[in-house]
Design a protein around this motif. Structure first.
Motif, PDB file in Angstrom:
ATOM      1  N   GLU A   1      25.366  40.533  42.312  1.00 17.36           N
ATOM      2  CA  GLU A   1      25.550  39.474  41.321  1.00 17.36           C
ATOM      3  C   GLU A   1      26.437  39.943  40.175  1.00 17.36           C
ATOM      4  O   GLU A   1      27.195  39.152  39.611  1.00 17.36           O
ATOM      5  N   LEU A   2      26.376  41.213  39.839  1.00 15.44           N
ATOM      6  CA  LEU A   2      27.269  41.771  38.826  1.00 15.44           C
ATOM      7  C   LEU A   2      28.717  41.686  39.292  1.00 15.44           C
ATOM      8  O   LEU A   2      29.620  41.392  38.506  1.00 15.44           O
ATOM      9  N   GLY A   3      28.932  41.902  40.578  1.00 14.23           N
ATOM     10  CA  GLY A   3      30.280  41.805  41.125  1.00 14.23           C
ATOM     11  C   GLY A   3      30.851  40.402  41.063  1.00 14.23           C
ATOM     12  O   GLY A   3      32.069  40.222  41.050  1.00 14.23           O
ATOM     13  N   LEU A   4      29.978  39.407  41.015  1.00 14.01           N
ATOM     14  CA  LEU A   4      30.461  38.029  40.959  1.00 14.01           C
ATOM     15  C   LEU A   4      30.894  37.591  39.563  1.00 14.01           C
ATOM     16  O   LEU A   4      31.453  36.500  39.409  1.00 14.01           O
ATOM     17  N   ILE A   5      30.650  38.422  38.554  1.00 13.25           N
ATOM     18  CA  ILE A   5      31.164  38.098  37.210  1.00 13.25           C
ATOM     19  C   ILE A   5      32.144  39.145  36.703  1.00 13.25           C
ATOM     20  O   ILE A   5      32.615  39.059  35.576  1.00 13.25           O
ATOM     21  N   THR A   6      32.481  40.121  37.526  1.00 13.69           N
ATOM     22  CA  THR A   6      33.357  41.203  37.112  1.00 13.69           C
ATOM     23  C   THR A   6      34.818  40.825  37.318  1.00 13.69           C
ATOM     24  O   THR A   6      35.183  40.356  38.387  1.00 13.69           O
ATOM     25  N   PRO A   7      35.658  41.020  36.302  1.00 14.93           N
ATOM     26  CA  PRO A   7      37.090  40.752  36.482  1.00 14.93           C
ATOM     27  C   PRO A   7      37.684  41.736  37.486  1.00 14.93           C
ATOM     28  O   PRO A   7      37.150  42.818  37.649  1.00 14.93           O
TER      29      PRO A   7
ATOM     30  N   THR B   1      37.424  32.738  29.057  1.00 13.59           N
ATOM     31  CA  THR B   1      36.216  32.682  29.885  1.00 13.59           C
ATOM     32  C   THR B   1      35.729  34.089  30.197  1.00 13.59           C
ATOM     33  O   THR B   1      34.535  34.380  30.134  1.00 13.59           O
ATOM     34  N   PHE B   2      36.649  34.977  30.557  1.00 10.89           N
ATOM     35  CA  PHE B   2      36.250  36.368  30.825  1.00 10.89           C
ATOM     36  C   PHE B   2      35.723  37.043  29.557  1.00 10.89           C
ATOM     37  O   PHE B   2      34.802  37.856  29.631  1.00 10.89           O
TER      38      PHE B   2
ATOM     39  N   LEU C   1      33.985  35.514  41.056  1.00 10.03           N
ATOM     40  CA  LEU C   1      33.909  34.171  41.629  1.00 10.03           C
ATOM     41  C   LEU C   1      33.170  33.206  40.711  1.00 10.03           C
ATOM     42  O   LEU C   1      33.601  32.072  40.504  1.00 10.03           O
ATOM     43  N   ASN C   2      32.068  33.638  40.131  1.00  9.89           N
ATOM     44  CA  ASN C   2      31.310  32.762  39.236  1.00  9.89           C
ATOM     45  C   ASN C   2      32.105  32.398  37.991  1.00  9.89           C
ATOM     46  O   ASN C   2      31.962  31.300  37.453  1.00  9.89           O
ATOM     47  N   VAL C   3      32.947  33.312  37.527  1.00  7.18           N
ATOM     48  CA  VAL C   3      33.765  33.029  36.348  1.00  7.18           C
ATOM     49  C   VAL C   3      34.812  31.966  36.668  1.00  7.18           C
ATOM     50  O   VAL C   3      35.093  31.092  35.852  1.00  7.18           O
ATOM     51  N   PHE C   4      35.364  32.019  37.876  1.00  5.39           N
ATOM     52  CA  PHE C   4      36.314  30.991  38.277  1.00  5.39           C
ATOM     53  C   PHE C   4      35.646  29.624  38.365  1.00  5.39           C
ATOM     54  O   PHE C   4      36.240  28.605  38.020  1.00  5.39           O
ATOM     55  N   VAL C   5      34.421  29.585  38.819  1.00  3.68           N
ATOM     56  CA  VAL C   5      33.688  28.315  38.886  1.00  3.68           C
ATOM     57  C   VAL C   5      33.450  27.769  37.482  1.00  3.68           C
ATOM     58  O   VAL C   5      33.648  26.581  37.219  1.00  3.68           O
TER      59      VAL C   5
ATOM     60  N   ASP D   1      39.962  22.967  29.948  1.00  4.95           N
ATOM     61  CA  ASP D   1      40.760  23.189  28.746  1.00  4.95           C
ATOM     62  C   ASP D   1      40.610  24.601  28.186  1.00  4.95           C
ATOM     63  O   ASP D   1      41.302  24.967  27.248  1.00  4.95           O
ATOM     64  N   VAL D   2      39.746  25.411  28.757  1.00 11.64           N
ATOM     65  CA  VAL D   2      39.517  26.780  28.276  1.00 11.64           C
ATOM     66  C   VAL D   2      40.352  27.743  29.127  1.00 11.64           C
ATOM     67  O   VAL D   2      40.270  27.719  30.360  1.00 11.64           O
ATOM     68  N   PRO D   3      41.145  28.619  28.489  1.00  6.90           N
ATOM     69  CA  PRO D   3      41.938  29.584  29.261  1.00  6.90           C
ATOM     70  C   PRO D   3      41.036  30.598  29.986  1.00  6.90           C
ATOM     71  O   PRO D   3      39.930  30.909  29.539  1.00  6.90           O
TER      72      PRO D   3
END
Length: 102
Positions: free
Chosen positions: A43-49, A70-71, A53-57, A64-66
């Motif tokens: 799950e940590l890997g899904l928010i890591t730049p 988000t990162f 994947l979760n950040v893209f969702v 409207d947010v760059p």
């Protein structure tokens, strides 16, 4: 790649290696500790730049947010997760605390 796919690909390789190491736990306790740790790390890997994947969702929902912003918003959660993984690796008994009283 979703989290279930990552777990199914890595567990058959990593679990025998971890089972052979001595963490001061019994075999069942080591299996539970490793399972909890594996889910947290996936799950940590899904928010890591850069490929969180979760950040893209999240970013797709707020068009409207760059992406960089988000990162940046995810960064405190990323730091907290890394500290939690470090704590669970340093003290594996934390994962098993509730089992001792069941």
């Amino acid at each position: 790649m979703d989290s279930l796919s990552m777990i199914l690909l890595t567990i058959p390789i990593l679990f025998p290696i971890v089972s052979g190491l001595d963490f001061g736990l019994g075999p069942e306790e080591t299996a539970i500790w490793f399972g909890v740790l594996a889910v947290i790390v996936v799950e940590l890997g899904l928010i890591t730049p850069p490929v969180g994947l979760n950040v893209f969702v999240i970013n797709a929902m707020a068009r409207d947010v760059p992406m960089l912003e988000t990162f940046r918003g995810v960064l405190p959660f990323l730091i907290a997760e890394v500290l939690r993984v470090g704590l669970l690796v340093a003290f594996p008994g934390i994962v098993l605390f509730a089992l001792r009283f069941a």
